[in-house]
Enzyme design. Structure first.
Site, PDB file in Angstrom:
ATOM      1  N   THR A 101     -78.508 -41.159  33.604  1.00 43.13           N
ATOM      2  CA  THR A 101     -77.582 -41.347  34.736  1.00 43.13           C
ATOM      3  C   THR A 101     -77.800 -40.269  35.804  1.00 43.13           C
ATOM      4  OG1 THR A 101     -75.949 -42.260  33.226  1.00 43.13           O
ATOM      5  CG2 THR A 101     -75.121 -41.491  35.353  1.00 43.13           C
TER       6      THR A 101
ATOM      7  N   THR B  26     -82.862 -43.431  17.265  1.00 41.27           N
ATOM      8  CA  THR B  26     -82.600 -43.872  15.886  1.00 41.27           C
ATOM      9  C   THR B  26     -82.728 -42.675  14.954  1.00 41.27           C
ATOM     10  OG1 THR B  26     -83.454 -45.128  14.002  1.00 41.27           O
ATOM     11  CG2 THR B  26     -85.028 -44.669  15.746  1.00 41.27           C
TER      12      THR B  26
ATOM     13  N   GLY C 126     -83.565 -48.309  18.517  1.00 42.84           N
ATOM     14  CA  GLY C 126     -84.650 -48.263  17.544  1.00 42.84           C
ATOM     15  C   GLY C 126     -85.606 -49.434  17.692  1.00 42.84           C
ATOM     16  N   ASP C 127     -86.309 -49.754  16.610  1.00 41.10           N
ATOM     17  CA  ASP C 127     -87.373 -50.755  16.751  1.00 41.10           C
ATOM     18  C   ASP C 127     -86.861 -52.149  17.090  1.00 41.10           C
ATOM     19  OD1 ASP C 127     -86.344 -51.107  14.225  1.00 41.10           O
ATOM     20  OD2 ASP C 127     -88.278 -51.458  13.269  1.00 41.10           O
TER      21      ASP C 127
ATOM     22  N   ASP D 122     -88.669 -43.787  12.902  1.00 44.88           N
ATOM     23  CA  ASP D 122     -89.735 -44.710  12.509  1.00 44.88           C
ATOM     24  C   ASP D 122     -90.422 -45.389  13.690  1.00 44.88           C
ATOM     25  OD1 ASP D 122     -87.526 -46.190  13.202  1.00 44.88           O
ATOM     26  OD2 ASP D 122     -87.690 -47.614  11.565  1.00 44.88           O
TER      27      ASP D 122
ATOM     28  N   GLY E 150     -84.654 -28.178  -0.847  1.00 45.44           N
ATOM     29  CA  GLY E 150     -85.314 -27.677  -2.063  1.00 45.44           C
ATOM     30  C   GLY E 150     -85.163 -28.651  -3.212  1.00 45.44           C
TER      31      GLY E 150
ATOM     32  N   SER F 152     -84.221 -52.879  18.855  1.00 39.28           N
ATOM     33  CA  SER F 152     -83.810 -52.854  20.264  1.00 39.28           C
ATOM     34  C   SER F 152     -85.022 -52.869  21.192  1.00 39.28           C
ATOM     35  CB  SER F 152     -82.994 -51.588  20.542  1.00 39.28           C
ATOM     36  OG  SER F 152     -81.964 -51.489  19.595  1.00 39.28           O
TER      37      SER F 152
ATOM     38  N   GLY G 165     -78.328 -49.431  15.663  1.00 40.16           N
ATOM     39  CA  GLY G 165     -77.570 -48.344  15.028  1.00 40.16           C
ATOM     40  C   GLY G 165     -77.416 -47.165  15.970  1.00 40.16           C
TER      41      GLY G 165
ATOM     42  N   LYS H  97     -88.384 -28.853 -16.388  1.00 40.39           N
ATOM     43  CA  LYS H  97     -88.931 -27.776 -17.206  1.00 40.39           C
ATOM     44  C   LYS H  97     -88.233 -26.441 -16.970  1.00 40.39           C
ATOM     45  CE  LYS H  97     -93.343 -28.826 -17.121  1.00 40.39           C
ATOM     46  NZ  LYS H  97     -94.635 -28.682 -16.626  1.00 40.39           N
TER      47      LYS H  97
ATOM     48  N   ARG I  12     -75.542 -55.160  17.494  1.00 38.95           N
ATOM     49  CA  ARG I  12     -76.797 -55.880  17.185  1.00 38.95           C
ATOM     50  C   ARG I  12     -76.515 -57.327  17.556  1.00 38.95           C
ATOM     51  NH1 ARG I  12     -79.334 -51.921  13.899  1.00 38.95           N
ATOM     52  NH2 ARG I  12     -77.950 -50.880  12.435  1.00 38.95           N
TER      53      ARG I  12
ATOM     54  N   ASP J  56     -83.784 -42.915  12.085  1.00 38.26           N
ATOM     55  CA  ASP J  56     -84.846 -43.222  11.104  1.00 38.26           C
ATOM     56  C   ASP J  56     -86.193 -42.557  11.403  1.00 38.26           C
ATOM     57  OD1 ASP J  56     -82.892 -44.870  10.068  1.00 38.26           O
ATOM     58  OD2 ASP J  56     -83.752 -46.729  10.843  1.00 38.26           O
TER      59      ASP J  56
ATOM     60  N   ARG K  98     -84.022 -47.117   6.595  1.00 43.89           N
ATOM     61  CA  ARG K  98     -84.491 -48.499   6.705  1.00 43.89           C
ATOM     62  C   ARG K  98     -85.993 -48.619   6.470  1.00 43.89           C
ATOM     63  NH1 ARG K  98     -81.986 -52.721   9.537  1.00 43.89           N
ATOM     64  NH2 ARG K  98     -80.957 -51.407  11.025  1.00 43.89           N
TER      65      ARG K  98
ATOM     66  N   ASN L 165     -82.106 -26.817 -15.114  1.00 48.36           N
ATOM     67  CA  ASN L 165     -81.223 -27.691 -15.876  1.00 48.36           C
ATOM     68  C   ASN L 165     -80.560 -28.759 -15.028  1.00 48.36           C
ATOM     69  OD1 ASN L 165     -81.713 -26.448 -18.308  1.00 48.36           O
ATOM     70  ND2 ASN L 165     -80.262 -24.815 -17.836  1.00 48.36           N
TER      71      ASN L 165
ATOM     72  N   GLN M 107     -74.408 -40.042   7.873  1.00 43.19           N
ATOM     73  CA  GLN M 107     -75.684 -39.594   8.461  1.00 43.19           C
ATOM     74  C   GLN M 107     -75.828 -39.981   9.927  1.00 43.19           C
ATOM     75  OE1 GLN M 107     -79.010 -40.374   5.275  1.00 43.19           O
ATOM     76  NE2 GLN M 107     -77.280 -41.682   4.842  1.00 43.19           N
TER      77      GLN M 107
ATOM     78  N   ARG N  86     -75.510 -30.025  -4.732  1.00 36.09           N
ATOM     79  CA  ARG N  86     -76.272 -29.172  -5.652  1.00 36.09           C
ATOM     80  C   ARG N  86     -75.348 -28.262  -6.469  1.00 36.09           C
ATOM     81  NH1 ARG N  86     -81.302 -27.857  -6.776  1.00 36.09           N
ATOM     82  NH2 ARG N  86     -82.415 -28.530  -4.937  1.00 36.09           N
TER      83      ARG N  86
HETATM   84  O1  F6P Z   1     -81.514 -47.949  11.857  1.00 35.95           O
HETATM   85  C1  F6P Z   1     -80.515 -47.023  11.594  1.00 35.95           C
HETATM   86  C2  F6P Z   1     -79.804 -47.316  10.307  1.00 35.95           C
HETATM   87  O2  F6P Z   1     -78.831 -46.324  10.104  1.00 35.95           O
HETATM   88  C3  F6P Z   1     -80.712 -47.460   9.091  1.00 35.95           C
HETATM   89  O3  F6P Z   1     -81.111 -46.217   8.566  1.00 35.95           O
HETATM   90  C4  F6P Z   1     -79.860 -48.274   8.162  1.00 35.95           C
HETATM   91  O4  F6P Z   1     -80.651 -49.015   7.283  1.00 35.95           O
HETATM   92  C5  F6P Z   1     -79.122 -49.169   9.101  1.00 35.95           C
HETATM   93  O5  F6P Z   1     -79.138 -48.560  10.377  1.00 35.95           O
HETATM   94  C6  F6P Z   1     -77.704 -49.483   8.717  1.00 35.95           C
HETATM   95  O6  F6P Z   1     -77.184 -50.371   9.644  1.00 35.95           O
HETATM   96  P1  F6P Z   1     -75.652 -50.827   9.737  1.00 35.95           P
HETATM   97  O7  F6P Z   1     -74.871 -49.675  10.274  1.00 35.95           O
HETATM   98  O8  F6P Z   1     -75.673 -51.982  10.665  1.00 35.95           O
HETATM   99  O9  F6P Z   1     -75.247 -51.161   8.342  1.00 35.95           O
END
Ligand code: F6P
Length: 326
Positions: free
Chosen positions: A27, A129, A105-106, A133, A189, A108, A14, A215, A75, A131, A175, A218, A258, A158
């Site tokens: 580079t 990434t 990310g993981d 993560d 918030g 890769s 991603g 509480k 991918r 994420d 993910r 609304n 995002q 909001r």
């Molecule tokens: O790993 C990044 C990410 O954006 C995740 O948050 C999400 O689950 C996934 O890639 C979505 O992947 P794709 O763009 O291949 O649907």
């Protein structure tokens, strides 16, 4: 393994805002240190398909502010096979590349680890990434920008949530990791974050309703991390309709918005520092590590550690969110 003379760079998995800043930094830092640079298009797929282009400093001009990745990304299923990796290795050798910098990310970095072990290639990973993560780095490239995108989008939601006095479940990416949901919730918030890390410990929805989350208000905003463990925003809204029909519930899935946009200053700086550090690491003879940042210091994290999939959330943040949402 001899001295590194030519570095190949690729982005994989991603995309994440700040990947271009990282490509630029790798580079320029390589050229500054007398190395040749080759850009590999479309990640590991491009290595297999031989999409390799010589990079000069001008190839990375005017990209630090751009989202996405100028090298494109993919991918690759083929890279998961030994035959695919053999082709990739042959192309890499024919192009004169003797080391790789992989930004991703993981998934890769898992690919990088296998490739490095199989063919004895020096590879340095950069955590790219949204994420956040990857273990061993406080931040990944793209995470801060994605958080800010979430914040801007949810601020708008909001307004309508308040006008209509509704409960909104807003699903964010990650993910199976709750960093975007939890920190996003604090930034906007929100009344709560529903995250996979604690999904097996408590019924987060029941807890939210029992705590009387409406509480003093609304309308309510709840950030939900995409994951089978949370049920996702749709799954939770379905539960509310069945179990708590008194609430007027709506769902927004923020999705790929995002992943786009111009990177924040934090992401540009992180990517620039890590890109530079990747070349330093190669020149020091490091291999098969991810460069990350911990307490504002650059660190080298072995691939096996970085991808071990149990980067913990900071549980204090859950408490902060709970206290501030009264
Ligand atoms: O790993 C990044 C990410 O954006 C995740 O948050 C999400 O689950 C996934 O890639 C979505 O992947 P794709 O763009 O291949 O649907």
């Amino acid at each position: 393994m001899g001295v590194v003379k030519c570095v190949g760079i690729l982005t994989s998995g991603g995309d994440a805002p700040g990947m271009n800043a990282a490509i630029r930094a790798v580079t320029r830092s390589a050229i500054y240190n007398g190395l040749a640079v080759k850009g590999i298009y479309r990640g590991y797929k491009g290595l297999i398909d031989n999409e390799i282009v010589e990079f000069k400093t001008q190839n990375v001009s005017n990209i630090i502010q751009q989202g996405g990745t100028i090298l494109k990304t993919a991918r690759s299923q083929e890279f998961m096979t030994p035959e695919g990796r053999q082709l990739a290795y042959d192309n890499m050798c024919n192009a004169g590349i003797d080391a790789l910098v992989v930004i991703g990310g993981d998934g890769s970095l898992t690919g990088a680890r296998i490739f490095a072990e199989e063919f004895d290639v020096p590879i340095i990973g950069l955590p790219g990434t949204i994420d956040n993560d990857l273990y061993g780095t406080d931040r990944t490239i793209g995470y801060d920008t994605a958080l800010n995108t979430i914040m801007e989008a949810v601020d708008k939601i909001r307004d309508t949530a308040t006008s209509h006095e509704r409960l909104f479940f807003i699903e964010v990416m990650g993910r199976d990791a709750g960093f975007l949901a939890l920190n996003g919730a604090i930034a906007v918030g929100a009344e709560a974050a529903i995250i996979p890390e604690i999904a097996t410990e408590v019924d987060q929805l029941a807890e939210l309703i029992q705590n009387g989350f409406r509480k003093s208000k609304n309308s309510s905003i709840v950030l939900v991390a995409e994951s089978e463990l949370t049920g996702g925003a749709m799954g939770l809204a379905e539960r509310v309709k069945n179990e708590y029909p008194q609430y007027d519930v709506r769902v927004t899935i923020l999705g790929h918005i995002q992943r786009g946009g111009s990177p924040t200053a934090n992401d540009r700086i992180l990517a620039s520092r890590l890109g530079n550090a990747a070349i330093d690491a190669l020149l020091e003879g490091q291999r098969n590590i991810m460069v990350g940042v911990q307490n504002d210091e650059i660190v080298n994290v072995p691939f096996v550690k970085a991808i071990k999939k149990d980067k913990p959330i900071n549980r204090d943040l859950l408490n902060t969110l709970r206290i501030l949402s009264i």
